[in-house]
Design an enzyme around this catalytic site. Structure first.
Site, PDB file in Angstrom:
ATOM      1  N   GLY A  94      13.723  39.101  49.416  1.00 58.94           N
ATOM      2  CA  GLY A  94      14.836  38.232  49.487  1.00 58.94           C
ATOM      3  C   GLY A  94      14.591  37.158  48.380  1.00 58.94           C
ATOM      4  O   GLY A  94      13.985  37.472  47.280  1.00 58.94           O
ATOM      5  N   GLU A  95      15.124  35.863  48.637  1.00 54.72           N
ATOM      6  CA  GLU A  95      15.082  34.557  47.626  1.00 54.72           C
ATOM      7  C   GLU A  95      14.067  33.786  48.398  1.00 54.72           C
ATOM      8  O   GLU A  95      14.444  33.345  49.480  1.00 54.72           O
ATOM      9  CB  GLU A  95      16.268  34.294  47.372  1.00 54.72           C
ATOM     10  CG  GLU A  95      16.449  33.755  46.138  1.00 54.72           C
ATOM     11  CD  GLU A  95      15.678  34.266  44.740  1.00 54.72           C
ATOM     12  OE1 GLU A  95      16.114  35.410  44.614  1.00 54.72           O
ATOM     13  OE2 GLU A  95      14.582  33.824  44.204  1.00 54.72           O
ATOM     14  N   SER A  96      12.881  33.679  47.760  1.00 52.58           N
ATOM     15  CA  SER A  96      11.799  33.158  48.664  1.00 52.58           C
ATOM     16  C   SER A  96      12.032  31.528  48.763  1.00 52.58           C
ATOM     17  O   SER A  96      11.730  30.964  49.694  1.00 52.58           O
ATOM     18  CB  SER A  96      10.269  33.247  48.253  1.00 52.58           C
ATOM     19  OG  SER A  96      10.354  32.906  46.703  1.00 52.58           O
ATOM     20  N   CYS A 100       7.003  41.165  49.672  1.00 56.36           N
ATOM     21  CA  CYS A 100       7.874  40.649  48.327  1.00 56.36           C
ATOM     22  C   CYS A 100       7.929  39.308  48.445  1.00 56.36           C
ATOM     23  O   CYS A 100       7.312  38.615  48.235  1.00 56.36           O
ATOM     24  CB  CYS A 100       9.200  41.322  48.046  1.00 56.36           C
ATOM     25  SG  CYS A 100       9.484  41.345  46.329  1.00 56.36           S
ATOM     26  N   ARG A 154       5.155  34.724  40.842  1.00 57.09           N
ATOM     27  CA  ARG A 154       6.623  35.169  41.130  1.00 57.09           C
ATOM     28  C   ARG A 154       7.013  36.037  40.011  1.00 57.09           C
ATOM     29  O   ARG A 154       6.538  35.906  38.860  1.00 57.09           O
ATOM     30  CB  ARG A 154       7.559  34.195  41.602  1.00 57.09           C
ATOM     31  CG  ARG A 154       7.331  33.599  42.953  1.00 57.09           C
ATOM     32  CD  ARG A 154       8.268  32.302  43.310  1.00 57.09           C
ATOM     33  NE  ARG A 154       9.648  33.156  43.360  1.00 57.09           N
ATOM     34  CZ  ARG A 154      10.698  32.199  43.545  1.00 57.09           C
ATOM     35  NH1 ARG A 154      10.601  30.944  43.378  1.00 57.09           N
ATOM     36  NH2 ARG A 154      12.031  32.823  43.597  1.00 57.09           N
ATOM     37  N   ILE A 189      10.831  45.301  43.376  1.00 53.12           N
ATOM     38  CA  ILE A 189      11.999  44.316  42.840  1.00 53.12           C
ATOM     39  C   ILE A 189      11.763  42.961  42.459  1.00 53.12           C
ATOM     40  O   ILE A 189      11.650  42.479  43.458  1.00 53.12           O
ATOM     41  CB  ILE A 189      13.258  44.608  43.853  1.00 53.12           C
ATOM     42  CG1 ILE A 189      13.369  46.174  44.337  1.00 53.12           C
ATOM     43  CG2 ILE A 189      14.503  43.973  43.629  1.00 53.12           C
ATOM     44  CD1 ILE A 189      14.033  46.204  45.439  1.00 53.12           C
ATOM     45  N   ARG A 190      11.653  42.482  41.317  1.00 52.36           N
ATOM     46  CA  ARG A 190      11.411  41.410  41.092  1.00 52.36           C
ATOM     47  C   ARG A 190      10.152  40.930  41.825  1.00 52.36           C
ATOM     48  O   ARG A 190       9.965  39.657  42.272  1.00 52.36           O
ATOM     49  CB  ARG A 190      12.434  40.354  41.143  1.00 52.36           C
ATOM     50  CG  ARG A 190      13.601  40.560  40.046  1.00 52.36           C
ATOM     51  CD  ARG A 190      14.534  39.117  40.195  1.00 52.36           C
ATOM     52  NE  ARG A 190      15.109  39.153  41.565  1.00 52.36           N
ATOM     53  CZ  ARG A 190      15.140  37.968  42.200  1.00 52.36           C
ATOM     54  NH1 ARG A 190      14.598  36.658  41.527  1.00 52.36           N
ATOM     55  NH2 ARG A 190      15.675  37.791  43.450  1.00 52.36           N
ATOM     56  N   HIS A 250       8.441  46.811  48.500  1.00 53.66           N
ATOM     57  CA  HIS A 250       9.364  46.950  49.332  1.00 53.66           C
ATOM     58  C   HIS A 250       9.170  48.389  50.425  1.00 53.66           C
ATOM     59  O   HIS A 250       9.936  49.101  50.122  1.00 53.66           O
ATOM     60  CB  HIS A 250      10.800  46.998  48.888  1.00 53.66           C
ATOM     61  CG  HIS A 250      11.220  45.709  48.456  1.00 53.66           C
ATOM     62  ND1 HIS A 250      11.845  44.786  49.235  1.00 53.66           N
ATOM     63  CD2 HIS A 250      11.006  45.112  47.313  1.00 53.66           C
ATOM     64  CE1 HIS A 250      12.012  43.799  48.686  1.00 53.66           C
ATOM     65  NE2 HIS A 250      11.705  43.751  47.352  1.00 53.66           N
ATOM     66  N   GLU A 255      10.233  48.973  53.193  1.00 49.82           N
ATOM     67  CA  GLU A 255      11.440  49.267  54.175  1.00 49.82           C
ATOM     68  C   GLU A 255      12.487  50.058  53.216  1.00 49.82           C
ATOM     69  O   GLU A 255      13.115  50.437  53.812  1.00 49.82           O
ATOM     70  CB  GLU A 255      11.947  47.916  54.463  1.00 49.82           C
ATOM     71  CG  GLU A 255      12.774  47.101  53.311  1.00 49.82           C
ATOM     72  CD  GLU A 255      12.034  46.256  52.372  1.00 49.82           C
ATOM     73  OE1 GLU A 255      10.789  46.552  52.658  1.00 49.82           O
ATOM     74  OE2 GLU A 255      12.649  45.607  51.539  1.00 49.82           O
TER      75      GLU A 255
END
Ligand code: GLN
Length: 195
Positions: free
Chosen positions: A53-55, A82, A108, A134-135, A173, A175
Protein backbone atom coordinates in the site's frame (compact mmCIF):
# COMPACT_ATOMS: atom_id res chain seq x y z
CA UNK A 1 -5.98 -21.25 19.19
CA UNK A 2 -3.58 -18.71 17.70
CA UNK A 3 -4.67 -15.55 15.96
CA UNK A 4 -3.08 -13.87 12.96
CA UNK A 5 -4.20 -10.30 12.40
CA UNK A 6 -4.23 -8.72 8.97
CA UNK A 7 -3.67 -5.03 9.58
CA UNK A 8 -6.52 -3.34 7.78
CA UNK A 9 -5.57 0.32 7.45
CA UNK A 10 -4.86 0.81 3.75
CA UNK A 11 -3.65 -1.23 0.78
CA UNK A 12 -3.94 -4.84 -0.47
CA UNK A 13 -5.60 -6.20 2.66
CA UNK A 14 -8.34 -8.57 1.46
CA UNK A 15 -5.95 -10.58 -0.72
CA UNK A 16 -3.74 -11.20 2.32
CA UNK A 17 -6.77 -12.30 4.30
CA UNK A 18 -7.76 -14.84 1.65
CA UNK A 19 -4.29 -16.31 1.14
CA UNK A 20 -3.64 -16.47 4.90
CA UNK A 21 -6.87 -18.45 5.40
CA UNK A 22 -5.78 -20.77 2.59
CA UNK A 23 -2.35 -21.20 4.21
CA UNK A 24 -3.98 -22.05 7.57
CA UNK A 25 -6.16 -24.62 5.83
CA UNK A 26 -3.15 -26.21 4.07
CA UNK A 27 -1.29 -26.44 7.37
CA UNK A 28 -4.40 -27.72 9.18
CA UNK A 29 -3.33 -25.28 11.87
CA UNK A 30 -5.49 -24.13 14.75
CA UNK A 31 -5.23 -20.50 13.72
CA UNK A 32 -7.88 -17.84 13.37
CA UNK A 33 -7.42 -15.01 10.87
CA UNK A 34 -8.85 -11.62 11.70
CA UNK A 35 -8.81 -8.21 10.09
CA UNK A 36 -7.56 -5.68 12.69
CA UNK A 37 -7.68 -1.89 12.72
CA UNK A 38 -6.92 -0.69 16.25
CA UNK A 39 -4.25 -1.27 18.90
CA UNK A 40 -6.69 -3.09 21.18
CA UNK A 41 -7.37 -5.68 18.44
CA UNK A 42 -3.70 -5.96 17.42
CA UNK A 43 -2.82 -6.68 21.04
CA UNK A 44 -4.88 -9.90 20.97
CA UNK A 45 -2.96 -11.29 17.97
CA UNK A 46 -0.01 -13.71 17.93
CA UNK A 47 1.22 -12.47 14.55
CA UNK A 48 0.48 -9.46 12.33
CA UNK A 49 0.61 -9.14 8.55
CA UNK A 50 1.17 -5.70 7.04
CA UNK A 51 0.17 -5.46 3.40
CA UNK A 52 1.48 -3.43 0.53
CA UNK A 53 0.00 0.00 0.00
CA UNK A 54 1.31 3.42 0.82
CA UNK A 55 3.84 3.14 3.63
CA UNK A 56 3.55 6.81 4.56
CA UNK A 57 -0.23 6.48 5.11
CA UNK A 58 -0.08 3.11 6.88
CA UNK A 59 2.85 4.30 9.04
CA UNK A 60 1.05 7.45 10.12
CA UNK A 61 -2.04 5.48 11.20
CA UNK A 62 0.07 2.83 12.95
CA UNK A 63 1.72 5.56 14.96
CA UNK A 64 -1.42 7.61 15.68
CA UNK A 65 -3.30 4.53 16.85
CA UNK A 66 -0.44 3.27 19.05
CA UNK A 67 -0.25 0.04 17.08
CA UNK A 68 3.57 0.12 16.96
CA UNK A 69 3.62 0.42 20.75
CA UNK A 70 1.53 -2.72 21.38
CA UNK A 71 3.48 -4.70 18.79
CA UNK A 72 6.74 -3.79 20.51
CA UNK A 73 5.47 -4.29 24.05
CA UNK A 74 4.02 -7.70 23.26
CA UNK A 75 6.85 -8.68 20.85
CA UNK A 76 4.29 -9.73 18.23
CA UNK A 77 5.93 -11.18 15.09
CA UNK A 78 5.25 -9.14 11.94
CA UNK A 79 5.24 -10.22 8.31
CA UNK A 80 5.50 -7.13 6.09
CA UNK A 81 5.13 -7.14 2.34
CA UNK A 82 6.21 -4.24 0.13
CA UNK A 83 5.04 -1.15 2.09
CA UNK A 84 5.07 -3.53 5.06
CA UNK A 85 8.80 -4.09 4.48
CA UNK A 86 9.35 -0.35 4.50
CA UNK A 87 7.50 -0.07 7.82
CA UNK A 88 9.55 -2.83 9.45
CA UNK A 89 12.79 -1.02 8.65
CA UNK A 90 14.82 1.33 10.82
CA UNK A 91 15.58 3.74 7.98
CA UNK A 92 14.44 4.66 4.47
CA UNK A 93 15.32 7.32 1.93
CA UNK A 94 12.16 9.25 2.97
CA UNK A 95 11.26 11.06 6.16
CA UNK A 96 8.31 8.99 7.37
CA UNK A 97 7.02 7.13 10.45
CA UNK A 98 8.56 3.66 10.69
CA UNK A 99 8.26 0.85 13.22
CA UNK A 100 11.98 0.05 13.16
CA UNK A 101 11.50 -3.57 14.23
CA UNK A 102 14.27 -4.89 11.97
CA UNK A 103 17.88 -3.78 11.61
CA UNK A 104 17.47 -3.03 7.95
CA UNK A 105 17.65 0.04 5.75
CA UNK A 106 15.31 0.15 2.78
CA UNK A 107 15.25 2.07 -0.47
CA UNK A 108 11.68 2.77 -1.54
CA UNK A 109 10.64 2.39 -5.17
CA UNK A 110 13.92 0.65 -6.01
CA UNK A 111 12.59 -0.44 -9.40
CA UNK A 112 10.92 2.82 -10.39
CA UNK A 113 7.32 3.91 -10.60
CA UNK A 114 3.96 2.14 -10.95
CA UNK A 115 4.46 1.68 -14.71
CA UNK A 116 7.75 -0.10 -14.03
CA UNK A 117 5.98 -2.83 -12.02
CA UNK A 118 6.87 -6.35 -13.13
CA UNK A 119 6.70 -10.06 -12.38
CA UNK A 120 9.75 -12.29 -12.25
CA UNK A 121 10.57 -15.79 -11.11
CA UNK A 122 12.55 -15.69 -7.90
CA UNK A 123 13.81 -18.30 -5.47
CA UNK A 124 12.83 -18.35 -1.83
CA UNK A 125 12.80 -21.03 0.90
CA UNK A 126 14.36 -23.46 -1.56
CA UNK A 127 11.54 -23.09 -4.07
CA UNK A 128 10.80 -21.17 -7.21
CA UNK A 129 8.22 -18.44 -6.62
CA UNK A 130 6.53 -15.75 -8.69
CA UNK A 131 7.70 -12.35 -7.51
CA UNK A 132 5.14 -9.61 -8.18
CA UNK A 133 6.89 -6.26 -7.78
CA UNK A 134 4.73 -3.13 -7.59
CA UNK A 135 6.71 0.03 -6.82
CA UNK A 136 8.73 -2.33 -4.72
CA UNK A 137 11.39 -1.43 -2.21
CA UNK A 138 14.61 -3.41 -1.77
CA UNK A 139 17.18 -3.51 0.95
CA UNK A 140 19.89 -0.90 0.98
CA UNK A 141 21.70 -2.56 3.85
CA UNK A 142 21.25 -4.66 6.97
CA UNK A 143 23.14 -4.98 10.21
CA UNK A 144 25.49 -7.89 9.57
CA UNK A 145 26.51 -8.00 13.22
CA UNK A 146 23.04 -9.26 14.20
CA UNK A 147 23.07 -13.04 14.44
CA UNK A 148 19.32 -13.38 14.16
CA UNK A 149 19.20 -11.90 10.64
CA UNK A 150 18.85 -14.22 7.67
CA UNK A 151 18.62 -13.18 4.01
CA UNK A 152 15.82 -15.22 2.39
CA UNK A 153 16.02 -14.10 -1.22
CA UNK A 154 17.93 -11.96 -3.67
CA UNK A 155 16.97 -10.85 -7.13
CA UNK A 156 19.11 -9.03 -9.64
CA UNK A 157 21.74 -8.19 -7.03
CA UNK A 158 19.22 -6.81 -4.51
CA UNK A 159 18.02 -8.38 -1.27
CA UNK A 160 14.25 -8.74 -1.59
CA UNK A 161 13.41 -10.92 1.43
CA UNK A 162 14.91 -11.00 4.89
CA UNK A 163 14.06 -12.38 8.32
CA UNK A 164 15.10 -11.23 11.76
CA UNK A 165 13.88 -13.26 14.71
CA UNK A 166 10.24 -13.94 13.90
CA UNK A 167 9.82 -10.84 11.71
CA UNK A 168 9.82 -11.25 7.94
CA UNK A 169 10.11 -8.47 5.36
CA UNK A 170 9.66 -9.06 1.65
CA UNK A 171 9.58 -6.51 -1.13
CA UNK A 172 7.08 -8.24 -3.43
CA UNK A 173 3.41 -9.28 -3.22
CA UNK A 174 2.83 -12.97 -2.33
CA UNK A 175 -0.87 -12.23 -1.73
CA UNK A 176 -1.25 -11.63 -5.46
CA UNK A 177 -0.17 -15.19 -6.29
CA UNK A 178 -1.98 -18.42 -5.46
CA UNK A 179 1.11 -19.72 -3.67
CA UNK A 180 0.79 -19.98 0.11
CA UNK A 181 4.47 -20.89 0.66
CA UNK A 182 5.57 -17.69 2.40
CA UNK A 183 2.37 -17.26 4.41
CA UNK A 184 2.72 -20.85 5.65
CA UNK A 185 6.30 -20.08 6.61
CA UNK A 186 5.20 -17.06 8.66
CA UNK A 187 2.39 -19.00 10.36
CA UNK A 188 4.94 -21.67 11.36
CA UNK A 189 7.20 -18.93 12.77
CA UNK A 190 4.29 -17.59 14.81
CA UNK A 191 3.56 -21.08 16.13
CA UNK A 192 7.25 -21.56 17.04
CA UNK A 193 7.32 -18.17 18.76
CA UNK A 194 4.33 -19.15 20.87
CA UNK A 195 5.84 -22.45 22.11
N1 GLN B 1 6.27 2.26 -2.85
C1 GLN B 1 5.31 2.02 -1.83
C2 GLN B 1 5.79 2.58 -0.51
O1 GLN B 1 6.96 2.66 -0.27
C3 GLN B 1 5.06 0.55 -1.67
C4 GLN B 1 4.31 0.02 -2.82
C5 GLN B 1 3.53 -1.21 -2.50
O2 GLN B 1 3.33 -1.57 -1.34
N2 GLN B 1 3.04 -1.86 -3.52
O3 GLN B 1 4.96 2.90 0.31
Amino acid sequence: MLKIGILNLQGAVSEHYTITEKAVENLKADVEVESVRYAKDVETCDGIIISGGESTVIGKLIHERGIDKVIKENKIPVFGTCAGMVLLSKKTDFDQPLMGLMDIEVKRNTYGRQKDSFEAPIEILGQEYLGVFIRAPALKSYDKSKEDIEVLSEYDGEIIAIKQGSNIAISFHPELTQDTLIHEYFIKEVMKNKN
